[in-house]
Scaffold this motif. Structure first.
Motif, PDB file in Angstrom:
ATOM      1  N   MET A  42       0.831  -1.202   0.000  1.00 15.34           N
ATOM      2  CA  MET A  42       0.000   0.000   0.000  1.00 15.34           C
ATOM      3  C   MET A  42       0.868   1.255   0.000  1.00 15.34           C
ATOM      4  N   PRO A  44       0.666   5.637   0.406  1.00 16.79           N
ATOM      5  CA  PRO A  44      -0.201   6.748   0.819  1.00 16.79           C
ATOM      6  C   PRO A  44      -0.750   7.484  -0.403  1.00 16.79           C
ATOM      7  N   ILE A  45      -2.007   7.919  -0.335  1.00 18.23           N
ATOM      8  CA  ILE A  45      -2.664   8.564  -1.467  1.00 18.23           C
ATOM      9  C   ILE A  45      -1.909   9.802  -1.912  1.00 18.23           C
ATOM     10  N   ARG A  46      -1.279  10.521  -1.008  1.00 20.38           N
ATOM     11  CA  ARG A  46      -0.590  11.745  -1.433  1.00 20.38           C
ATOM     12  C   ARG A  46       0.617  11.432  -2.304  1.00 20.38           C
ATOM     13  N   LEU A  48       0.480   9.382  -4.698  1.00 22.78           N
ATOM     14  CA  LEU A  48      -0.066   9.111  -6.018  1.00 22.78           C
ATOM     15  C   LEU A  48      -0.602  10.363  -6.706  1.00 22.78           C
ATOM     16  N   ARG A  49      -0.682  11.451  -5.976  1.00 21.42           N
ATOM     17  CA  ARG A  49      -1.255  12.676  -6.536  1.00 21.42           C
ATOM     18  C   ARG A  49      -0.301  13.343  -7.506  1.00 21.42           C
TER      19      ARG A  49
END
Length: 99
Positions: A42, A44-46, A48-49
């Motif tokens: 996994m 962190p979403i940030r 992938l930004r």
């Protein structure tokens, strides 16, 4: 101004309630816990930004161009700065071969 918080109070479950929630979640075949391998993969979403990182980083510089040049490239629509970079790259390629 009122000092009463408008945020709802969050009540955490007791240990017994937490065990019951966990047992119910584990019994649901569509909601199985993630494996250690899945957890490790996994991100962190940030992370992938935004735009993917380029192998060829560009430098941020401040340059002054004539009004006609800027207006011409802007009139070509979105991506005008990339097109301008392409024209300059072609110039560099052409002139670095001949020297």
């Amino acid at each position: 101004m009122s000092k009463i918080s408008k945020r709802p109070t969050i009540l955490m479950p007791t240990a017994e309630e937490d065990r019951a929630i966990t047992a119910a979640a584990k019994s649901d075949p569509d909601a199985q816990p993630l494996t250690p391998k899945q957890l490790k993969s996994m991100v962190p979403i940030r992370a992938l930004r935004g735009r993917p990182k380029s192998e060829h980083k560009k430098l941020l510089v401040s340059v002054r161009y004539s009004q006609e040049v800027v207006e011409f490239f802007k009139s070509t629509g979105e991506g005008w700065q990339s097109r301008m970079d392409g024209v300059l790259r072609q110039y560099v390629a052409r002139h670095s071969r001949s020297t």
